[in-house]
Design an enzyme around this catalytic site. Structure first.
Site, PDB file in Angstrom:
ATOM      1  N   PHE A 124       0.863  -1.186   0.000  1.00  0.00           N
ATOM      2  CA  PHE A 124       0.000   0.000   0.000  1.00  0.00           C
ATOM      3  C   PHE A 124       0.895   1.230   0.000  1.00  0.00           C
ATOM      4  CE2 PHE A 124      -2.647   3.064   2.505  1.00  0.00           C
ATOM      5  CZ  PHE A 124      -3.774   3.087   1.693  1.00  0.00           C
ATOM      6  N   GLY A 125       0.839   2.029  -1.037  1.00  0.00           N
ATOM      7  CA  GLY A 125       1.739   3.175  -1.173  1.00  0.00           C
ATOM      8  C   GLY A 125       1.038   4.492  -0.938  1.00  0.00           C
ATOM      9  N   LEU A 126       1.222   5.019   0.261  1.00  0.00           N
ATOM     10  CA  LEU A 126       0.646   6.309   0.622  1.00  0.00           C
ATOM     11  C   LEU A 126       1.763   7.337   0.841  1.00  0.00           C
ATOM     12  CD1 LEU A 126      -1.361   8.249   2.184  1.00  0.00           C
ATOM     13  CD2 LEU A 126      -0.662   6.971   4.197  1.00  0.00           C
ATOM     14  N   THR A 127       2.708   6.999   1.707  1.00  0.00           N
ATOM     15  CA  THR A 127       3.745   7.953   2.119  1.00  0.00           C
ATOM     16  C   THR A 127       4.619   8.348   0.934  1.00  0.00           C
ATOM     17  OG1 THR A 127       3.766   6.812   4.237  1.00  0.00           O
ATOM     18  CG2 THR A 127       5.581   8.337   3.811  1.00  0.00           C
ATOM     19  N   ILE A 341      17.552  -5.273  31.848  1.00  0.00           N
ATOM     20  CA  ILE A 341      17.596  -6.479  32.687  1.00  0.00           C
ATOM     21  C   ILE A 341      18.610  -7.483  32.135  1.00  0.00           C
ATOM     22  CG2 ILE A 341      16.213  -8.534  33.298  1.00  0.00           C
ATOM     23  CD1 ILE A 341      13.885  -6.568  33.860  1.00  0.00           C
ATOM     24  N   GLY A 343      21.346  -6.671  30.785  1.00  0.00           N
ATOM     25  CA  GLY A 343      22.703  -6.122  30.905  1.00  0.00           C
ATOM     26  C   GLY A 343      23.415  -6.127  29.559  1.00  0.00           C
ATOM     27  N   GLY A 344      24.692  -6.487  29.564  1.00  0.00           N
ATOM     28  CA  GLY A 344      25.499  -6.465  28.320  1.00  0.00           C
ATOM     29  C   GLY A 344      24.914  -7.370  27.245  1.00  0.00           C
ATOM     30  N   GLU A 367       2.207   3.878  10.225  1.00  0.00           N
ATOM     31  CA  GLU A 367       0.730   3.924  10.227  1.00  0.00           C
ATOM     32  C   GLU A 367       0.211   5.035  11.147  1.00  0.00           C
ATOM     33  OE1 GLU A 367      -1.484   0.334   9.715  1.00  0.00           O
ATOM     34  OE2 GLU A 367       0.289  -0.735   9.029  1.00  0.00           O
ATOM     35  N   THR A 369       2.122   8.522  13.171  1.00  0.00           N
ATOM     36  CA  THR A 369       3.031   8.692  14.315  1.00  0.00           C
ATOM     37  C   THR A 369       2.221   8.869  15.599  1.00  0.00           C
ATOM     38  OG1 THR A 369       3.037  11.085  14.086  1.00  0.00           O
ATOM     39  CG2 THR A 369       4.700   9.890  12.812  1.00  0.00           C
TER      40      THR A 369
HETATM   41  C1  LIG Z   1       9.740   0.679   8.297  1.00  0.00           C
HETATM   42  C2  LIG Z   1       8.625   1.528   7.767  1.00  0.00           C
HETATM   43  C3  LIG Z   1       7.608   0.938   7.013  1.00  0.00           C
HETATM   44  C4  LIG Z   1       6.595   1.747   6.455  1.00  0.00           C
HETATM   45  N1  LIG Z   1       5.646   1.172   5.635  1.00  0.00           N
HETATM   46  C5  LIG Z   1       4.777   1.980   4.969  1.00  0.00           C
HETATM   47  C6  LIG Z   1       3.872   1.446   3.998  1.00  0.00           C
HETATM   48  O1  LIG Z   1       3.808   0.226   3.763  1.00  0.00           O
HETATM   49  N2  LIG Z   1       3.067   2.299   3.301  1.00  0.00           N
HETATM   50  C7  LIG Z   1       3.101   3.641   3.523  1.00  0.00           C
HETATM   51  O2  LIG Z   1       2.364   4.359   2.849  1.00  0.00           O
HETATM   52  N3  LIG Z   1       3.920   4.183   4.454  1.00  0.00           N
HETATM   53  C8  LIG Z   1       4.764   3.388   5.172  1.00  0.00           C
HETATM   54  N4  LIG Z   1       5.628   3.927   6.094  1.00  0.00           N
HETATM   55  C9  LIG Z   1       5.617   5.358   6.299  1.00  0.00           C
HETATM   56  C10 LIG Z   1       5.065   5.821   7.638  1.00  0.00           C
HETATM   57  O3  LIG Z   1       3.682   5.610   7.681  1.00  0.00           O
HETATM   58  C11 LIG Z   1       5.476   7.288   7.794  1.00  0.00           C
HETATM   59  O4  LIG Z   1       6.883   7.304   8.019  1.00  0.00           O
HETATM   60  C12 LIG Z   1       4.735   7.989   8.891  1.00  0.00           C
HETATM   61  O5  LIG Z   1       3.366   8.136   8.580  1.00  0.00           O
HETATM   62  C13 LIG Z   1       5.314   9.374   9.171  1.00  0.00           C
HETATM   63  O6  LIG Z   1       5.475  10.114   8.004  1.00  0.00           O
HETATM   64  P1  LIG Z   1       6.889  10.801   7.693  1.00  0.00           P
HETATM   65  O7  LIG Z   1       7.958   9.785   7.858  1.00  0.00           O
HETATM   66  O8  LIG Z   1       6.795  11.484   6.393  1.00  0.00           O
HETATM   67  O9  LIG Z   1       7.098  11.867   8.855  1.00  0.00           O
HETATM   68  P2  LIG Z   1       6.550  13.374   8.837  1.00  0.00           P
HETATM   69  O10 LIG Z   1       5.130  13.383   8.440  1.00  0.00           O
HETATM   70  O11 LIG Z   1       7.509  14.204   8.068  1.00  0.00           O
HETATM   71  O12 LIG Z   1       6.667  13.756  10.363  1.00  0.00           O
HETATM   72  C14 LIG Z   1       7.921  14.056  10.991  1.00  0.00           C
HETATM   73  C15 LIG Z   1       7.664  14.308  12.473  1.00  0.00           C
HETATM   74  O13 LIG Z   1       6.830  15.477  12.626  1.00  0.00           O
HETATM   75  C16 LIG Z   1       5.675  15.152  13.378  1.00  0.00           C
HETATM   76  N5  LIG Z   1       4.549  15.945  12.881  1.00  0.00           N
HETATM   77  C17 LIG Z   1       4.129  16.053  11.593  1.00  0.00           C
HETATM   78  N6  LIG Z   1       3.092  16.909  11.542  1.00  0.00           N
HETATM   79  C18 LIG Z   1       2.855  17.332  12.813  1.00  0.00           C
HETATM   80  C19 LIG Z   1       1.912  18.237  13.424  1.00  0.00           C
HETATM   81  N7  LIG Z   1       0.958  18.848  12.698  1.00  0.00           N
HETATM   82  N8  LIG Z   1       1.961  18.435  14.758  1.00  0.00           N
HETATM   83  C20 LIG Z   1       2.917  17.804  15.501  1.00  0.00           C
HETATM   84  N9  LIG Z   1       3.831  16.954  14.978  1.00  0.00           N
HETATM   85  C21 LIG Z   1       3.804  16.724  13.668  1.00  0.00           C
HETATM   86  C22 LIG Z   1       5.461  13.655  13.148  1.00  0.00           C
HETATM   87  O14 LIG Z   1       4.678  13.088  14.174  1.00  0.00           O
HETATM   88  C23 LIG Z   1       6.911  13.172  13.149  1.00  0.00           C
HETATM   89  O15 LIG Z   1       7.351  13.037  14.480  1.00  0.00           O
HETATM   90  C24 LIG Z   1       6.598   3.139   6.703  1.00  0.00           C
HETATM   91  C25 LIG Z   1       7.588   3.709   7.502  1.00  0.00           C
HETATM   92  C26 LIG Z   1       8.598   2.929   8.024  1.00  0.00           C
HETATM   93  C27 LIG Z   1       9.684   3.572   8.844  1.00  0.00           C
END
Ligand SMILES: Cc1cc2nc3c(=O)[nH]c(=O)nc-3n(C[C@H](O)[C@H](O)[C@H](O)COP(=O)(O)OP(=O)(O)OC[C@H]3O[C@@H](n4cnc5c(N)ncnc54)[C@H](O)[C@@H]3O)c2cc1C
Length: 387
Positions: A124-127, A341, A343-344, A367, A369
């Site tokens: 699923f490609g959202l990010t 718990i 340790g090393g 999914e 933050t």
């Molecule tokens: C191992 C891994 C697997 C993943 N798999 C998928 C996947 O299969 N499909 C997919 O689509 N995505 C996937 N992701 C992406 C993941 O869902 C995103 O990394 C996540 O939603 C955060 O987006 P970002 O990394 O762009 O951080 P950003 O959105 O850039 O956020 C950076 C920081 O700013 C904070 N922040 C942002 N806006 C605000 C606000 N308005 N107020 C306060 N704080 C804020 C965030 O909480 C975070 O701490 C994956 C990520 C990882 C690391």
């Protein structure tokens, strides 16, 4: 009545996944993790057990179970290893579930049977590289209709299960038009191997080392118009529903990791001696493990609650966010205490608690933050973050 005792079917599933994790995954996962290898053999065996088909009807080769059963399986897997658990979570909750929920009869018939068997994986490609939390505002990927084809251009970041040799399809969210100032977002299925879909190399990750995570680029990537998943412009609403369910699943996975820390520490505290006694003799250690057990318990109850509401068809958005926040906190806290718990030895990759420590952090990121979960909870409480 409120009750959280598992029924016979759920308990049988839980216990068979627990056995599978201990007997099949535990002996080999340390080496695979160290090499950052995708666990094809384990995934295939999970497929044969029916885990990829758990929440889908039998007509598609599924097990006819419910989302609660699927979460139970994730919990038990994550007690031993989270990168195997996330492969299942992403394959089902993010990959196959949107096809089942929003697909046409033809799309379901075409894609679901292989996905339910675990012979193929969906992603699923959202990010996007420019942002994950700020969807739809930060989205840049576009798809335009050219005759009877979608032409997709853009890129996606951190996409789980997108580049394995058994990945069959990635559902990508893209801007397909504008409704005034608002982008109109749609979901489009892109089969693996489509020309113009460029699959990046595997990221070097801190944890989840056996899970496949890649960047994707779309360059003049053409797929048939009928690859639209759900209604045109419905992609954002569909994505919100997908993520709400996914958060319950990630919560279950995180609670499993938190419980895995307790399991490991109970064993270790009975074996390791210091100052003439087993570690478990010392009240400071007992209290740490007691706190860990309490966190794992509360975490489990929080995802049970969210999953039970989901299965009952009740509103569960707030409970899903609360469960994700609570369970990922528990996973972080327990993995830190478990490492202490040990340790090393807790800092050595060959010990499961070291893997737990590396795997826990991403649970506060993927999914949605922890900050995004707080936004969801605050909105459900009627608080407007723009105040
Ligand atoms: C191992 C891994 C697997 C993943 N798999 C998928 C996947 O299969 N499909 C997919 O689509 N995505 C996937 N992701 C992406 C993941 O869902 C995103 O990394 C996540 O939603 C955060 O987006 P970002 O990394 O762009 O951080 P950003 O959105 O850039 O956020 C950076 C920081 O700013 C904070 N922040 C942002 N806006 C605000 C606000 N308005 N107020 C306060 N704080 C804020 C965030 O909480 C975070 O701490 C994956 C990520 C990882 C690391």
């Amino acid at each position: 009545m409120v009750g959280f005792t598992l029924n016979e079917e759920h308990e049988a599933l839980r216990s068979s996944v627990e056995d599978f994790a201990r007997e099949v995954i535990a002996p080999v996962i340390g080496d695979l993790y160290e090499r950052g290898e995708f666990p094809y053999d384990i995934v295939s065996r999970m497929g044969k057990m029916g885990l990829f088909g758990l929440p889908f009807p039998e007509e598609y080769g599924g097990m006819g179970g419910d989302f609660f059963a699927f979460c139970l399986a994730l919990h038990e897997l994550a007690r031993v290893d989270s990168s195997v658990a996330i492969t299942l979570e992403a394959g089902v909750a993010l990959g196959a579930m949107p096809i089942y929920r929003f697909g046409t009869a033809a799309q379901k018939d075409h894609w679901l049977p292989d996905l339910c068997q675990g012979e193929r994986l969906a992603a699923f490609g959202l990010t996007e590289p420019g942002g994950g939390s700020d969807i739809p505002g930060g989205m840049r990927t576009t798809a335009q209709l050219d005759g009877d084809q979608w032409v997709i251009d853009g890129s996606k970041a951190f996409i789980t299960n997108s580049g394995t040799s058994i990945t069959s399809v990635v559902t990508a969210l893209a801007i397909t038009g504008r409704n005034g100032a608002r982008p109109e977002i749609s979901a489009i299925m892109v089969p693996s191997g489509t020309r113009g879909l460029i699959v990046g190399s595997e990221y070097s990750k801190v944890g989840w080392r056996c899970s496949d995570t890649r960047e994707l680029a779309f360059s003049d990537c053409r797929v048939p118009a009928e690859n639209l998943l759900g209604g045109i412009g419905r992609g954002y609403a569909q994505f919100l529903q997908t993520l709400d369910e996914g958060r319950v699943a990630i919560a279950a996975l995180a609670a499993g990791l938190a419980q895995g820390c307790v399991d490991e520490c109970l064993r270790y505290a009975a074996q390791r001696t210091a100052f003439g006694h087993e570690l478990g003799h010392y009240q400071a250690i007992q209290f740490k493990i007691a706190d860990m057990a309490a966190r794992a318990h509360v975490a489990r109850l929080s995802w049970y609650d969210a999953a039970a509401r989901l299965v009952a068809g009740e509103p569960f958005k707030s409970q899903a966010a609360i469960a994700k926040l609570t369970c990922s906190n528990a996973a972080m806290d327990n993995s830190r205490d478990a490492t202490q718990i040990f340790g090393g030895y807790g800092y050595m990759n060959e010990f499961p608690v070291a893997r737990f420590y590396r795997d826990a952090k991403v649970l506060e990121i993927g999914e949605g933050t922890s900050e995004v979960q707080r936004m969801v909870i605050a909105r459900q409480l009627g608080l407007d973050r723009r105040g």
